[in-house]
Design an enzyme around this catalytic site. Structure first.
Site, short mmCIF file in Angstrom:
data_model
loop_
_atom_site.label_atom_id
_atom_site.label_comp_id
_atom_site.label_asym_id
_atom_site.label_seq_id
_atom_site.Cartn_x
_atom_site.Cartn_y
_atom_site.Cartn_z
N HIS A 102 -33.15 139.94 4.71
CA HIS A 102 -34.26 139.48 5.53
C HIS A 102 -34.00 138.10 6.10
CE1 HIS A 102 -35.34 137.12 1.89
NE2 HIS A 102 -34.90 138.20 1.27
N HIS A 110 -39.87 136.28 3.89
CA HIS A 110 -39.51 137.45 4.70
C HIS A 110 -40.07 137.23 6.10
CE1 HIS A 110 -38.07 140.16 1.39
NE2 HIS A 110 -38.71 139.24 0.69
N ASP A 126 -32.39 137.39 -9.57
CA ASP A 126 -32.71 137.08 -8.17
C ASP A 126 -33.60 135.84 -8.17
OD1 ASP A 126 -33.39 137.03 -5.49
OD2 ASP A 126 -33.87 139.16 -5.37
N GLU A 159 -26.53 138.72 -3.66
CA GLU A 159 -27.22 138.13 -2.51
C GLU A 159 -26.79 136.70 -2.25
OE1 GLU A 159 -31.84 137.62 -0.93
OE2 GLU A 159 -31.44 137.81 -3.08
N ASP A 184 -32.17 131.83 -1.22
CA ASP A 184 -32.44 133.06 -1.97
C ASP A 184 -31.08 133.65 -2.36
OD1 ASP A 184 -33.36 135.49 -2.94
OD2 ASP A 184 -34.37 136.10 -1.09
N GLU A 232 -28.62 141.07 0.99
CA GLU A 232 -28.64 141.45 -0.43
C GLU A 232 -28.36 142.95 -0.61
OE1 GLU A 232 -32.53 140.96 -2.26
OE2 GLU A 232 -33.45 140.66 -0.31
#
Length: 295
Positions: free
Chosen positions: A157, A165, A85, A280, A96, A189
């Site tokens: 998020h 976030h 990640d 993700e 992300d 994700e």
């Protein structure tokens, strides 16, 4: 969203994709987790960006939030299910992304495929005005169709500048009341589990974030806090990054956590010790669909 922001998000996405693809090639039996994290983050810097958060390398029942320390000796073992990640940022605009790989075996292909299909299902449903509950329902259905459980207390998020976030959550189950709007940035994700489908923090993941920059009675702590705030702003940072700033970082970080000025993210483990997969992507929500920046 203005043109500069959109182009920065796209650039962050391109570099994050390249870093993710590099990370996959580096995960081999016997390799050090620390070496993989450092090489991935070095690539981002070489491309003119910075890591948006510490590269997380979470193995087997560890679902999320483990990043190697400056002297970490952990190595990949055959059969490990590894969640990578990671993300880059350009002037605070963040990408992300995550992928799961298995080290030398194919015992968990369906588990990994479950989170991959769940993400694709969610992406196809993203548009301005979509309830996040609808996305969670599709994620849950996709994972359960592969015989596994979605992790119900982990979510995607929304993302804002310098804020990983940003408030809205995209669940892995049919839950929640948020609605995505056109122009928002969101990271979705899905996590699939062979165990409880629920995680808890039981040990440190070596990831921190400055909560507030204020004066402290102990001068060394106050000086280190100011340095961390200047260097990382509101974004998460790794113990090893702090160690580069000051070799006394482990002790100083403990003091800052006790003072309430810095928080630490625990590594999150499946409650029953089940194996967990994660996939993700980050995307810009449009009126009629999504522009995926990390694909």
């Amino acid at each position: 969203m203005d043109t500069t922001a959109r182009e920065s998000l796209r650039r962050a996405g391109v570099v994050s994709r390249e870093a993710r693809e590099l990370a996959v090639t580096l995960v081999k039996e016997g390799a050090l987790l620390l070496d993989v994290a450092e090489e991935v983050e070095s690539l981002m810097v070489k491309r003119g960006l910075r890591p948006a958060f510490p590269t997380c390398i979470s193995i087997d029942q560890v679902a999320a939030h483990y990043s190697p320390t400056h002297d970490d000796s952990l190595r990949f073992r055959r059969g490990n299910v590894v969640k990578l990640d990671l993300g880059a940022q350009l002037d605070g605009w963040i990408a992300d992304t995550a992928v799961t790989v298995e080290v030398g075996t194919q015992n968990w292909k369906e588990l990994i495929r479950g989170s991959e299909l769940a993400l694709q299902t969610a992406i196809e449903a993203v548009r301005g005005g979509v309830p996040t509950r609808t996305l969670g329902e599709g994620i849950q259905r996709a994972i359960e169709s592969h015989g596994y459980r979605p992790v119900r207390n982990l979510t995607g998020h929304t993302i804002e500048r310098y804020l990983l976030h940003a408030g809205k959550s995209v669940p892995n189950i049919a839950h929640g009341h948020d609605v995505l709007e056109a122009g928002e940035v969101v990271a979705i994700e899905p996590f699939a589990s062979s165990g409880a489908g629920e995680v808890d923090g039981r040990r440190t993941g070596n990831i921190y974030r400055v909560l507030r920059n204020k004066s402290l009675k102990q001068a060394p702590l106050g000086e280190f806090l100011r340095l961390l705030s200047q260097e990382f702003k509101t974004l998460p940072f790794a113990e090893r990054w702090a160690h580069r700033l000051d070799p006394q970082a482990p002790a100083l970080l403990n003091g800052l956590v006790r003072s309430g000025t810095v928080m630490t993210y625990p590594a999150l483990l499946d409650l029953d010790g089940g194996i967990v997969s994660q996939t993700e992507h980050t995307m810009i929500v449009g009126v009629a669909g999504a522009e995926v920046t990390t694909a």
